[in-house]
Design an enzyme around this catalytic site. Structure first.
Site, PDB file in Angstrom:
ATOM      1  CB  CYS A 134       2.630  14.731  24.719  1.00  0.00           C
ATOM      2  SG  CYS A 134       4.025  14.865  25.867  1.00  0.00           S
ATOM      3  CG  HIS A 267       1.614  18.460  23.541  1.00  0.00           C
ATOM      4  ND1 HIS A 267       1.344  18.475  24.887  1.00  0.00           N
ATOM      5  CD2 HIS A 267       2.925  18.121  23.419  1.00  0.00           C
ATOM      6  CE1 HIS A 267       2.438  18.156  25.555  1.00  0.00           C
ATOM      7  NE2 HIS A 267       3.414  17.941  24.689  1.00  0.00           N
ATOM      8  CG  ASN A 297       5.149  19.064  27.714  1.00  0.00           C
ATOM      9  OD1 ASN A 297       4.054  18.530  27.865  1.00  0.00           O
ATOM     10  ND2 ASN A 297       6.044  18.604  26.857  1.00  0.00           N
TER      11      ASN A 297
END
Length: 340
Positions: A134, A267, A297
């Site tokens: 990520c 993020h 996500n």
């Protein structure tokens, strides 16, 4: 279309400062959109119980996009790249560096960046993948900035692209409701005025086990478990702390203050982590770019996806100061401060 050779250019004269700026942004989402209710209905067929309220309360996610069987990370990456190149007012032939962040590549090798390079009709420039989960886009942007500043490249295509739906355990409601597929990209180019002001990267391999896909390929078979595993509480505790630390370190390197930040683009993992980071930096939640509610996500794609969404909606304007930051498996984390 005939492939175009990579452009050549004269490096910056010795002693002259060299900067980088974002010239254009782009993104791409799969057509298939699943609301929480849609996903809950599919999971119910597997005997897994969840609900819209349960997901929203814990994550802030309301929907996500999943690819179909014939779509790969490179396909999403190419779509995002074309939009970014168009926004930058250039052509694929003008790109002389491609860095692609992904944890879900098309193949074991070659790199998805090389596959994207071929699909864009570019020949000769460096192209490689970055695997920092990520945090991947922050890592990739930092590397591209460094290569442009040294004169190795002049115009870089930096992409985050993921198809996390391929590695989810749909019997584990604690993880399968969190992730989505997508891609985001920027064209980063040499500039006479500062764009990227400072960056900060870190990793701590002691925490490998809290977020991982513990499988590999050997002899034509999968060894271990090829599906995502996560200790949510451990990730949460680490994430908020390291994101604040990295943001402050980046501000210090740039000689800036929290009050200089116009937009925080973290993020997009969990709304509570994102809001917690903003509060620690004494930023109004109005300065927080949020797309996790609609995208879930998307790992390395989440920051450039959120950036492009905010740019195209008109919220982010030229001259705004942006703080980008990510945290992911590895355990990796980092931040980039830039004047857009």
């Amino acid at each position: 279309m005939n492939p175009s050779p990579a452009p050549s250019f004269a490096p910056a004269a010795p002693g002259l400062p060299r900067y980088t700026r974002i010239a254009g942004t782009g993104s791409m989402l799969p057509v298939r959109r699943l609301s929480n209710a849609d996903l809950a209905a599919e999971l119910a067929q597997r005997g897994v119980e969840t609900s819209d309220d349960w997901i929203i309360e814990r994550t802030g996610i309301r929907a996500r996009h999943f690819v179909d069987a014939d779509t790969h990370a490179s396909d999403l990456a190419v779509g995002a790249a074309r939009h970014a190149i168009e926004a930058a007012g250039c052509q694929p032939a003008d790109i002389d560096l491609i860095i692609l962040a992904t944890s879900t590549p098309d193949m074991v090798f070659p790199s998805t960046a090389c596959i994207v390079q071929n699909k864009l009709g570019i020949v000769g420039c460096p192209a490689f993948d970055v695997q920092a989960v990520c945090s991947g886009f922050v890592y990739a942007l930092t590397m591209a900035d460094s290569l442009i500043r040294t004169g190795t490249a002049r115009r870089a295509l930096v992409i985050g692209a993921e198809v996390f739906s391929r590695i989810l355990d749909f019997n584990d409601r604690g993880t399968c409701v969190l992730f989505g597929d997508g891609a985001g990209a920027v064209v980063l180019e040499a500039s006479d005025t500062p764009g990227i002001l400072a960056t900060d990267l870190h990793a701590d391999g002691r925490h490998v086990g809290i977020l991982c896909v513990p499988g590999t390929v050997s002899g034509g078979q999968v060894l271990g478990d090829p599906l995502l595993k996560m200790d949510g509480q451990a990730v949460f505790k680490l994430a908020v702390g390291v994101l604040e630390q990295s943001a402050r370190a980046t501000l210090e390197k740039a000689g800036r203050q929290e009050s200089d930040i116009d937009w925080l683009i973290p993020h997009q993992a969990n709304i509570r982590i994102m809001q917690g980071t903003a509060k620690r930096l004494k930023l109004s939640l109005d300065k927080l770019v949020v797309t996790v509610d609609q995208h879930g996500n998307t790992s390395a794609a989440s920051i450039p996806l959120a950036l492009d969404t905010a740019v195209r909606s008109g919220r982010i304007q030229r001259g705004d100061t942006l703080m980008l930051e990510g945290v992911g498996g590895g355990f990796t984390w980092g931040a980039v401060l830039l004047d857009y």
